[in-house]
Design a protein around this motif. Structure first.
Motif, PDB file in Angstrom:
ATOM      1  N   GLU A 166     -32.810  26.774   9.744  1.00 37.89           N
ATOM      2  CA  GLU A 166     -33.252  27.950   8.993  1.00 37.89           C
ATOM      3  C   GLU A 166     -34.404  28.676   9.666  1.00 37.89           C
ATOM      4  OE1 GLU A 166     -35.940  26.862   5.433  1.00 37.89           O
ATOM      5  OE2 GLU A 166     -34.667  25.092   5.737  1.00 37.89           O
ATOM      6  N   HIS A 167     -35.037  28.033  10.642  1.00 44.71           N
ATOM      7  CA  HIS A 167     -36.167  28.643  11.342  1.00 44.71           C
ATOM      8  C   HIS A 167     -35.764  29.282  12.676  1.00 44.71           C
ATOM      9  CE1 HIS A 167     -39.058  26.756   8.586  1.00 44.71           C
ATOM     10  NE2 HIS A 167     -38.299  25.679   8.663  1.00 44.71           N
ATOM     11  N   ILE A 168     -34.505  29.138  13.063  1.00 43.80           N
ATOM     12  CA  ILE A 168     -34.062  29.628  14.366  1.00 43.80           C
ATOM     13  C   ILE A 168     -33.638  31.091  14.250  1.00 43.80           C
ATOM     14  CG2 ILE A 168     -32.463  29.304  16.268  1.00 43.80           C
ATOM     15  CD1 ILE A 168     -34.515  27.048  15.878  1.00 43.80           C
ATOM     16  N   THR A 169     -34.351  31.944  14.964  1.00 44.36           N
ATOM     17  CA  THR A 169     -34.029  33.372  15.016  1.00 44.36           C
ATOM     18  C   THR A 169     -33.751  33.769  16.458  1.00 44.36           C
ATOM     19  OG1 THR A 169     -36.299  34.133  15.425  1.00 44.36           O
ATOM     20  CG2 THR A 169     -35.673  33.716  13.122  1.00 44.36           C
ATOM     21  N   GLU A 170     -33.420  35.039  16.649  1.00 44.15           N
ATOM     22  CA  GLU A 170     -33.148  35.529  18.005  1.00 44.15           C
ATOM     23  C   GLU A 170     -34.371  35.456  18.907  1.00 44.15           C
ATOM     24  OE1 GLU A 170     -34.715  38.954  15.685  1.00 44.15           O
ATOM     25  OE2 GLU A 170     -33.211  37.398  15.316  1.00 44.15           O
ATOM     26  N   LYS A 171     -35.551  35.226  18.329  1.00 44.47           N
ATOM     27  CA  LYS A 171     -36.778  35.111  19.123  1.00 44.47           C
ATOM     28  C   LYS A 171     -36.875  33.767  19.852  1.00 44.47           C
ATOM     29  CE  LYS A 171     -39.388  38.837  18.588  1.00 44.47           C
ATOM     30  NZ  LYS A 171     -39.916  39.579  19.753  1.00 44.47           N
ATOM     31  N   ILE A 172     -36.084  32.780  19.438  1.00 45.51           N
ATOM     32  CA  ILE A 172     -36.182  31.440  20.012  1.00 45.51           C
ATOM     33  C   ILE A 172     -35.363  31.378  21.295  1.00 45.51           C
ATOM     34  CG2 ILE A 172     -35.921  28.970  19.619  1.00 45.51           C
ATOM     35  CD1 ILE A 172     -37.796  30.206  17.627  1.00 45.51           C
ATOM     36  N   GLN A 173     -36.009  30.993  22.387  1.00 45.44           N
ATOM     37  CA  GLN A 173     -35.308  30.927  23.666  1.00 45.44           C
ATOM     38  C   GLN A 173     -34.898  29.512  24.054  1.00 45.44           C
ATOM     39  OE1 GLN A 173     -37.036  30.477  27.510  1.00 45.44           O
ATOM     40  NE2 GLN A 173     -36.417  32.527  28.125  1.00 45.44           N
ATOM     41  N   THR A 174     -35.885  28.613  24.229  1.00 41.76           N
ATOM     42  CA  THR A 174     -35.621  27.306  24.829  1.00 41.76           C
ATOM     43  C   THR A 174     -36.016  26.166  23.893  1.00 41.76           C
ATOM     44  OG1 THR A 174     -35.977  28.171  27.070  1.00 41.76           O
ATOM     45  CG2 THR A 174     -36.180  25.797  26.792  1.00 41.76           C
ATOM     46  N   CYS A 175     -35.181  25.157  23.847  1.00 42.18           N
ATOM     47  CA  CYS A 175     -35.527  23.886  23.217  1.00 42.18           C
ATOM     48  C   CYS A 175     -35.552  22.830  24.311  1.00 42.18           C
ATOM     49  CB  CYS A 175     -34.523  23.517  22.141  1.00 42.18           C
ATOM     50  SG  CYS A 175     -34.802  21.852  21.458  1.00 42.18           S
ATOM     51  N   VAL A 176     -36.711  22.238  24.536  1.00 45.31           N
ATOM     52  CA  VAL A 176     -36.793  21.118  25.472  1.00 45.31           C
ATOM     53  C   VAL A 176     -36.744  19.830  24.658  1.00 45.31           C
ATOM     54  CG1 VAL A 176     -38.091  22.448  27.181  1.00 45.31           C
ATOM     55  CG2 VAL A 176     -39.325  21.076  25.522  1.00 45.31           C
ATOM     56  N   TYR A 177     -36.202  18.780  25.250  1.00 44.46           N
ATOM     57  CA  TYR A 177     -35.963  17.583  24.449  1.00 44.46           C
ATOM     58  C   TYR A 177     -36.239  16.306  25.235  1.00 44.46           C
ATOM     59  CZ  TYR A 177     -31.604  17.134  27.096  1.00 44.46           C
ATOM     60  OH  TYR A 177     -30.690  16.993  28.102  1.00 44.46           O
ATOM     61  N   TYR A 178     -36.430  15.248  24.466  1.00 44.19           N
ATOM     62  CA  TYR A 178     -36.517  13.906  25.032  1.00 44.19           C
ATOM     63  C   TYR A 178     -36.074  12.908  23.968  1.00 44.19           C
ATOM     64  CZ  TYR A 178     -38.197   9.500  26.870  1.00 44.19           C
ATOM     65  OH  TYR A 178     -38.258   8.193  27.308  1.00 44.19           O
ATOM     66  N   GLY A 179     -35.131  12.050  24.336  1.00 43.31           N
ATOM     67  CA  GLY A 179     -34.712  10.983  23.437  1.00 43.31           C
ATOM     68  C   GLY A 179     -33.730  11.391  22.359  1.00 43.31           C
ATOM     69  N   ILE A 180     -33.268  12.638  22.371  1.00 38.14           N
ATOM     70  CA  ILE A 180     -32.258  13.066  21.406  1.00 38.14           C
ATOM     71  C   ILE A 180     -30.983  13.434  22.161  1.00 38.14           C
ATOM     72  CG2 ILE A 180     -34.056  13.989  19.884  1.00 38.14           C
ATOM     73  CD1 ILE A 180     -32.825  16.804  20.625  1.00 38.14           C
ATOM     74  N   GLU A 181     -29.882  13.557  21.437  1.00 42.41           N
ATOM     75  CA  GLU A 181     -28.614  13.945  22.052  1.00 42.41           C
ATOM     76  C   GLU A 181     -28.521  15.473  22.070  1.00 42.41           C
ATOM     77  OE1 GLU A 181     -25.064  11.797  20.842  1.00 42.41           O
ATOM     78  OE2 GLU A 181     -26.352  10.343  19.820  1.00 42.41           O
ATOM     79  N   ALA A 182     -28.655  16.039  23.266  1.00 38.33           N
ATOM     80  CA  ALA A 182     -28.621  17.492  23.398  1.00 38.33           C
ATOM     81  C   ALA A 182     -27.301  18.067  22.901  1.00 38.33           C
ATOM     82  CB  ALA A 182     -28.860  17.888  24.851  1.00 38.33           C
ATOM     83  N   GLU A 183     -26.217  17.300  23.061  1.00 37.93           N
ATOM     84  CA  GLU A 183     -24.900  17.784  22.636  1.00 37.93           C
ATOM     85  C   GLU A 183     -24.857  18.041  21.128  1.00 37.93           C
ATOM     86  OE1 GLU A 183     -25.448  15.074  24.393  1.00 37.93           O
ATOM     87  OE2 GLU A 183     -24.688  15.597  26.389  1.00 37.93           O
ATOM     88  N   LYS A 184     -25.593  17.234  20.361  1.00 33.29           N
ATOM     89  CA  LYS A 184     -25.620  17.432  18.909  1.00 33.29           C
ATOM     90  C   LYS A 184     -26.341  18.733  18.556  1.00 33.29           C
ATOM     91  CE  LYS A 184     -25.253  12.655  17.294  1.00 33.29           C
ATOM     92  NZ  LYS A 184     -25.878  11.575  16.483  1.00 33.29           N
TER      93      LYS A 184
END
Length: 397
Positions: free
Chosen positions: A334-352
């Motif tokens: 619900e917080h993701i808008t067109e302003k959001i570019q990149t999500c960096v991750y560690y320890g989670i499944e990026a495919e999900k």
């Protein structure tokens, strides 16, 4: 375009425009030599961002990109590309030029008037290469220009642009758009964006010391190296956890090691004062703040009891970060808008996360990359397939 009053930092006026096919051999040879010269230059060695650019345009990488690009279609560059480079990431002027060349275009690159040693080094080496006489084709396609903000010059360059590429905040893009481009011209805009991170704190608690020190070093590179000014650098850390002692140990371990890593950061007095003022403003403005932790002036951590409606309001700089716990990835949708570019991750499944974006039809998150890769610009950026966007397809049946 001889009569336009600009300072040429590299190349010169572009008059006879002849588009090339994408990944033309003249361009690939030029970029390979530029890569080698930058990697050997003593001045360039002091700047990691120049070395990243040099590594990107090395022959092996360009050959790989060319092989991935080829799909049996026939393309040419659009003609003349007018680029307005950003001031917050100096070496982006070189990357946007590289993309324009690879697409087969002549390129006028307006660099920021903010003084940059990196830009000077790159332009000096490009000029040296042109003086050798080996790269006349690319020389005729190159103009790095400097001028103060001037609508008349923007008008003149835009009038000749077959494609205009604007890097900058929303206000800067609106200002440039006051200068019209021809009806058949294309425009790419890389506007102000926001990025965040998702991490598993239990994984951090359980990993080896060597692994987590490497992770933290990578996160430092993603954030501190650009003073958190890059659109792809994370400001908010979301801890995917159900709570518990192990998760708290992981979070504490991460922040303590980041504090140790940040001791090499050049924290000028003006950065200290700006960061403290920003912290005070957030305390006054954000009702959702729970706890604040300061580790000297190097690291501020603001814990959020809940996320505000507009997540992009949580912006740090010079080592100021926000954190918040989530149990499931769906909580952030619900917080993701067109302003959001990149999500960096560690320890989670990026495919999900990728599947969630597609399933829910989210308008934001164009990149999902591991920690340490947030600044790795490439031919896919902000949701654009840049080389195809900057070239034209010639259909023949």
């Amino acid at each position: 375009m001889n009569n336009i009053n600009v300072t040429y930092l590299a190349g010169g006026p572009i008059n006879d425009i002849k588009p090339l096919p994408p990944y033309d051999e003249h361009v690939c040879e030029f970029l390979a030599e530029l890569s080698g010269k930058l990697r050997k230059d003593k001045r360039a060695a002091a700047y990691p961002d120049i070395q990243s650019f040099a590594f990107y345009c090395r022959k092996a990488n360009i050959d790989r990109l060319k092989a991935e690009f080829q799909d049996g279609t026939k393309r040419l560059g659009k003609g003349m590309a007018f680029h307005i480079a950003p001031s917050n990431v100096p070496v982006n002027c070189a990357f946007t030029y590289l993309f324009g060349l690879l697409a087969g275009n002549a390129n006028v690159v307006r660099v920021s008037s903010k003084e940059s040693e990196q830009v000077k080094i790159i332009c000096d080496i490009i000029n040296e290469m042109f003086l050798s006489g080996k790269h006349q084709v690319v020389r005729n396609m190159t103009a790095f220009v400097l001028y103060e903000k001037d609508k008349k010059i923007n008008d003149a360059l835009s009038e000749h642009a077959d494609i205009r590429v604007i890097w900058g905040g929303d206000a800067a893009i609106s200002q440039i758009r006051k200068s019209p481009i021809p009806a058949r011209s294309t425009e790419l805009t890389f506007a102000d964006r926001y990025s965040f991170a998702v991490l598993d704190p239990v994984r951090i608690a359980e990993e080896s010391e060597k692994s987590i020190r490497h992770l933290v070093r990578q996160f430092y590179n993603d954030t501190y190296l650009m003073d958190q000014n890059a659109c792809s650098t994370p400001h908010l850390l979301l801890w995917k956890t159900s709570g518990g002692k192990k998760a708290e140990e992981g979070k504490k371990r991460f922040w303590q090691l980041l504090y140790q890593e940040a001791k090499k950061y050049e924290l000028a007095d003006i950065k200290v004062s700006d960061k403290y003022v920003l912290l005070c403003e957030y305390i006054l403005e954000l009702e959702e703040i729970g706890q604040i932790e300061k580790m000297d002036n190097l690291l501020y951590i603001i814990t959020m009891k809940e996320l505000p409606g507009d997540m992009t309001a949580l912006r740090g700089k010079f080592g100021l970060f926000f954190q918040h716990d989530i149990k499931e990835l769906e909580e952030i949708s619900e917080h993701i808008t067109e302003k959001i570019q990149t999500c960096v991750y560690y320890g989670i499944e990026a495919e999900k996360l990728h599947a969630m974006i597609l399933e829910k039809g989210l308008t934001g998150i164009d990149r999902i990359v591991p920690i340490g890769s947030s600044l790795d610009i490439g031919v896919f950026w902000d949701g654009y397939d840049i080389i195809r966007q900057m070239s034209r397809l010639i259909d023949c049946k």
